[in-house]
Design a protein around this motif. Structure first.
Motif, PDB file in Angstrom:
ATOM      1  N   VAL A 182      72.162  43.620  73.905  1.00 25.16           N
ATOM      2  CA  VAL A 182      72.111  44.466  72.709  1.00 25.16           C
ATOM      3  C   VAL A 182      73.348  44.186  71.857  1.00 25.16           C
ATOM      4  O   VAL A 182      74.483  44.283  72.338  1.00 25.16           O
ATOM      5  CB  VAL A 182      72.085  45.962  73.089  1.00 25.16           C
ATOM      6  CG1 VAL A 182      71.881  46.817  71.842  1.00 25.16           C
ATOM      7  CG2 VAL A 182      71.008  46.250  74.134  1.00 25.16           C
ATOM      8  N   GLY A 183      73.139  43.850  70.581  1.00 26.13           N
ATOM      9  CA  GLY A 183      74.285  43.579  69.713  1.00 26.13           C
ATOM     10  C   GLY A 183      73.915  43.659  68.249  1.00 26.13           C
ATOM     11  O   GLY A 183      72.771  43.947  67.890  1.00 26.13           O
ATOM     12  N   ASP A 184      74.919  43.371  67.396  1.00 22.33           N
ATOM     13  CA  ASP A 184      74.686  43.491  65.955  1.00 22.33           C
ATOM     14  C   ASP A 184      75.212  42.311  65.148  1.00 22.33           C
ATOM     15  O   ASP A 184      74.810  42.125  64.002  1.00 22.33           O
ATOM     16  CB  ASP A 184      75.347  44.763  65.411  1.00 22.33           C
ATOM     17  CG  ASP A 184      76.859  44.653  65.341  1.00 22.33           C
ATOM     18  OD1 ASP A 184      77.419  44.769  64.244  1.00 22.33           O
ATOM     19  OD2 ASP A 184      77.489  44.416  66.388  1.00 22.33           O
ATOM     20  N   GLY A 185      76.135  41.520  65.720  1.00 21.85           N
ATOM     21  CA  GLY A 185      76.793  40.476  64.942  1.00 21.85           C
ATOM     22  C   GLY A 185      76.493  39.078  65.428  1.00 21.85           C
ATOM     23  O   GLY A 185      75.926  38.872  66.512  1.00 21.85           O
ATOM     24  N   ALA A 186      76.920  38.095  64.631  1.00 18.48           N
ATOM     25  CA  ALA A 186      76.635  36.701  64.949  1.00 18.48           C
ATOM     26  C   ALA A 186      77.219  36.274  66.291  1.00 18.48           C
ATOM     27  O   ALA A 186      76.647  35.421  66.979  1.00 18.48           O
ATOM     28  CB  ALA A 186      77.180  35.798  63.833  1.00 18.48           C
ATOM     29  N   ASN A 187      78.350  36.878  66.680  1.00 20.19           N
ATOM     30  CA  ASN A 187      78.936  36.501  67.970  1.00 20.19           C
ATOM     31  C   ASN A 187      78.150  37.062  69.159  1.00 20.19           C
ATOM     32  O   ASN A 187      78.443  36.745  70.299  1.00 20.19           O
ATOM     33  CB  ASN A 187      80.410  36.922  68.048  1.00 20.19           C
ATOM     34  CG  ASN A 187      80.606  38.424  67.988  1.00 20.19           C
ATOM     35  OD1 ASN A 187      79.845  39.139  67.326  1.00 20.19           O
ATOM     36  ND2 ASN A 187      81.621  38.916  68.665  1.00 20.19           N
ATOM     37  N   ASP A 188      77.136  37.881  68.890  1.00 19.94           N
ATOM     38  CA  ASP A 188      76.255  38.366  69.956  1.00 19.94           C
ATOM     39  C   ASP A 188      75.057  37.435  70.182  1.00 19.94           C
ATOM     40  O   ASP A 188      74.373  37.546  71.207  1.00 19.94           O
ATOM     41  CB  ASP A 188      75.733  39.770  69.631  1.00 19.94           C
ATOM     42  CG  ASP A 188      76.844  40.801  69.562  1.00 19.94           C
ATOM     43  OD1 ASP A 188      77.696  40.796  70.479  1.00 19.94           O
ATOM     44  OD2 ASP A 188      76.872  41.592  68.605  1.00 19.94           O
ATOM     45  N   SER A 201      66.217  40.489  73.747  1.00 21.43           N
ATOM     46  CA  SER A 201      67.326  40.629  72.801  1.00 21.43           C
ATOM     47  C   SER A 201      67.028  41.785  71.865  1.00 21.43           C
ATOM     48  O   SER A 201      65.924  41.897  71.321  1.00 21.43           O
ATOM     49  CB  SER A 201      67.521  39.335  72.001  1.00 21.43           C
ATOM     50  OG  SER A 201      66.294  38.903  71.419  1.00 21.43           O
ATOM     51  N   VAL A 202      68.027  42.657  71.691  1.00 23.61           N
ATOM     52  CA  VAL A 202      67.874  43.853  70.867  1.00 23.61           C
ATOM     53  C   VAL A 202      68.946  43.845  69.786  1.00 23.61           C
ATOM     54  O   VAL A 202      70.143  43.870  70.086  1.00 23.61           O
ATOM     55  CB  VAL A 202      67.987  45.134  71.714  1.00 23.61           C
ATOM     56  CG1 VAL A 202      67.826  46.371  70.830  1.00 23.61           C
ATOM     57  CG2 VAL A 202      66.958  45.135  72.841  1.00 23.61           C
ATOM     58  N   ALA A 203      68.521  43.813  68.534  1.00 18.61           N
ATOM     59  CA  ALA A 203      69.442  43.875  67.398  1.00 18.61           C
ATOM     60  C   ALA A 203      69.520  45.324  66.940  1.00 18.61           C
ATOM     61  O   ALA A 203      68.492  45.940  66.643  1.00 18.61           O
ATOM     62  CB  ALA A 203      68.943  42.983  66.268  1.00 18.61           C
ATOM     63  N   PHE A 204      70.736  45.859  66.890  1.00 17.15           N
ATOM     64  CA  PHE A 204      70.919  47.257  66.508  1.00 17.15           C
ATOM     65  C   PHE A 204      71.631  47.349  65.166  1.00 17.15           C
ATOM     66  O   PHE A 204      72.798  46.973  65.059  1.00 17.15           O
ATOM     67  CB  PHE A 204      71.710  48.011  67.572  1.00 17.15           C
ATOM     68  CG  PHE A 204      71.934  49.463  67.243  1.00 17.15           C
ATOM     69  CD1 PHE A 204      70.876  50.363  67.278  1.00 17.15           C
ATOM     70  CD2 PHE A 204      73.181  49.928  66.861  1.00 17.15           C
ATOM     71  CE1 PHE A 204      71.058  51.704  66.946  1.00 17.15           C
ATOM     72  CE2 PHE A 204      73.371  51.257  66.528  1.00 17.15           C
ATOM     73  CZ  PHE A 204      72.301  52.154  66.573  1.00 17.15           C
ATOM     74  N   HIS A 205      70.910  47.824  64.142  1.00 20.60           N
ATOM     75  CA  HIS A 205      71.471  47.917  62.780  1.00 20.60           C
ATOM     76  C   HIS A 205      72.249  46.628  62.485  1.00 20.60           C
ATOM     77  O   HIS A 205      73.418  46.678  62.064  1.00 20.60           O
ATOM     78  CB  HIS A 205      72.362  49.150  62.641  1.00 20.60           C
ATOM     79  CG  HIS A 205      71.600  50.439  62.733  1.00 20.60           C
ATOM     80  ND1 HIS A 205      71.267  51.195  61.628  1.00 20.60           N
ATOM     81  CD2 HIS A 205      71.089  51.112  63.798  1.00 20.60           C
ATOM     82  CE1 HIS A 205      70.598  52.278  62.008  1.00 20.60           C
ATOM     83  NE2 HIS A 205      70.473  52.250  63.326  1.00 20.60           N
ATOM     84  N   ALA A 206      71.595  45.513  62.708  1.00 18.28           N
ATOM     85  CA  ALA A 206      72.279  44.219  62.807  1.00 18.28           C
ATOM     86  C   ALA A 206      72.344  43.471  61.479  1.00 18.28           C
ATOM     87  O   ALA A 206      71.646  43.801  60.511  1.00 18.28           O
ATOM     88  CB  ALA A 206      71.573  43.362  63.847  1.00 18.28           C
ATOM     89  N   LYS A 207      73.195  42.450  61.476  1.00 20.41           N
ATOM     90  CA  LYS A 207      73.266  41.529  60.352  1.00 20.41           C
ATOM     91  C   LYS A 207      71.945  40.762  60.263  1.00 20.41           C
ATOM     92  O   LYS A 207      71.256  40.559  61.261  1.00 20.41           O
ATOM     93  CB  LYS A 207      74.430  40.547  60.529  1.00 20.41           C
ATOM     94  CG  LYS A 207      75.774  41.220  60.791  1.00 20.41           C
ATOM     95  CD  LYS A 207      76.148  42.236  59.740  1.00 20.41           C
ATOM     96  CE  LYS A 207      77.510  42.872  60.038  1.00 20.41           C
ATOM     97  NZ  LYS A 207      77.798  44.001  59.143  1.00 20.41           N
ATOM     98  N   PRO A 208      71.559  40.327  59.056  1.00 12.09           N
ATOM     99  CA  PRO A 208      70.243  39.690  58.869  1.00 12.09           C
ATOM    100  C   PRO A 208      69.974  38.519  59.815  1.00 12.09           C
ATOM    101  O   PRO A 208      68.865  38.398  60.351  1.00 12.09           O
ATOM    102  CB  PRO A 208      70.293  39.237  57.405  1.00 12.09           C
ATOM    103  CG  PRO A 208      71.199  40.221  56.742  1.00 12.09           C
ATOM    104  CD  PRO A 208      72.261  40.528  57.761  1.00 12.09           C
ATOM    105  N   ALA A 209      70.972  37.674  60.035  1.00  6.97           N
ATOM    106  CA  ALA A 209      70.760  36.513  60.903  1.00  6.97           C
ATOM    107  C   ALA A 209      70.484  36.930  62.335  1.00  6.97           C
ATOM    108  O   ALA A 209      69.741  36.258  63.064  1.00  6.97           O
ATOM    109  CB  ALA A 209      71.987  35.598  60.850  1.00  6.97           C
TER     110      ALA A 209
END
Length: 233
Positions: A187-193, A203-211
Motif C-alpha cells: 500500500v502506497g502513494d508515491g513513485a518510490n512505492d 498493489s493498493v494506491a491510496f490517494h496516490a500520484k497519477p503514475a
C-alpha cells in the motif's frame, strides 16, 4: 477495470480474500499518516516550500535519484532540535483515517504487518507502536547534541530506504516468512512505492500520484484506508 464510489479495480475483481495473503506492507508518509514528515520538519527552519517542492517532484516520479533528493532535503534540516521534532509529532502527525481499522483487520486475518518508509525512524517507531505493526524499516536522522546534523546514519542493511530498498525489504520479509511475494499486499502513494507494489501480489494506491494510481490493482481515491475492507472478505 471496475469502479465503485472512490475505489477503482484493475485486473482484479472483488471480493478479494484475506486468506490469499500473508503479508501487508505500508508506506508511512501520506499513507499511514496524513503528513510528509520531512516537509513538516523543514517548516521548523523556514524551508518548507523549498523542501516540499522536492518531495512532490520525487513522489510524482520526476526525480529519478530518490536517494540524492532525500539527502538534499535532509541537509536543509540542519539545526532542527529534538524538541521541535517532538512538537511535530505531538501537534502535526495524525494517523490517516481508517489506518487503525485496516491494520487491525489484517492482523486479525493472520497477516504479518510491515511499515517500510523513506521517512524517518524518529516518527516511524512511534507510528509502528501505535498501530501494533510487526516490522518496520526507515531512515535514521543523525542527531548530535540534541540537533539534526543534516545527515542520515548508515544502517546494517544499507544507507537509505528508496524504492529499490522498499522492494528488497518486502521480498526479504516474504522470504523469511516462507511465502511467495504474490501473497503480499503493498500500500502506497508515491513513485518510490512502485517497486514494492510491483513485486506484491496486490498493489493498493491510496490517494496516490497519477503514475502510481495508473499501475495499481486497487486505487482508493476517496475516504480512508479502511475502504480496502469493502472489497476484502
Amino acid at each position: 477495470m471496475t469502479t465503485a464510489s472512490g475505489i477503482t479495480l484493475q485486473g482484479v475483481t472483488a471480493p478479494l480474500r484475506w486468506s490469499d495473503y500473508k503479508l501487508i506492507a505500508f508506506d508511512m508518509d501520506s499513507t499511514l499518516i496524513t503528513i510528509e514528515c520531512v516537509d513538516e520538519i523543514a517548516d521548523a527552519v523556514g524551508r518548507k516550500a523549498e523542501v516540499a517542492a522536492i518531495t512532490e517532484a520525487a513522489m510524482q516520479g520526476h526525480i529519478t535519484d530518490y536517494k540524492e533528493s532525500l539527502r538534499q532535503r535532509v541537509a536543509l534540516l540542519k539545526g532542527v532540535t529534538v524538541q521541535q521534532l517532538d512538537d511535530i509529532y505531538a501537534t502535526r502527525l495524525r494517523l490517516t483515517p481508517g489506518a487503525q481499522q485496516l491494520v487491525a483487520a489484517a492482523k486479525a486475518a493472520g497477516l504479518t504487518t510491515l511499515l517500510v518508509s523513506g521517512g524517518f525512524t524518529y516518527f516511524s517507531r512511534r507510528v509502528q507502536q501505535r498501530l501494533g505493526i510487526d516490522l518496520a524499516r526507515a531512515n535514521v536522522l543523525e542527531i548530535v547534541d540534541g540537533r539534526l546534523t543534516g545527515r542520515m546514519v548508515d544502517q546494517p542493511w544499507g544507507d537509505i530506504v528508496d524504492g529499490a530498498e522498499k522492494r528488497r525489504t518486502l521480498l526479504e520479509v516474504a522470504s523469511l516468512l516462507g511465502i511467495d511475494p504474490h501473497q503480499a499486499i503493498a500500500v502506497g502513494d508515491g513513485a518510490n512505492d512502485l517497486p514494492m507494489m510491483g513485486a506484491a501480489g496486490l498493489s493498493v494506491a491510496f490517494h496516490a500520484k497519477p503514475a502510481v494510481r495508473a499501475q495499481a490493482k486497487v486505487a482508493i481515491d476517496e475516504g480512508g484506508l479502511d475502504r480496502l475492507l469493502e472489497i476484502m472478505e
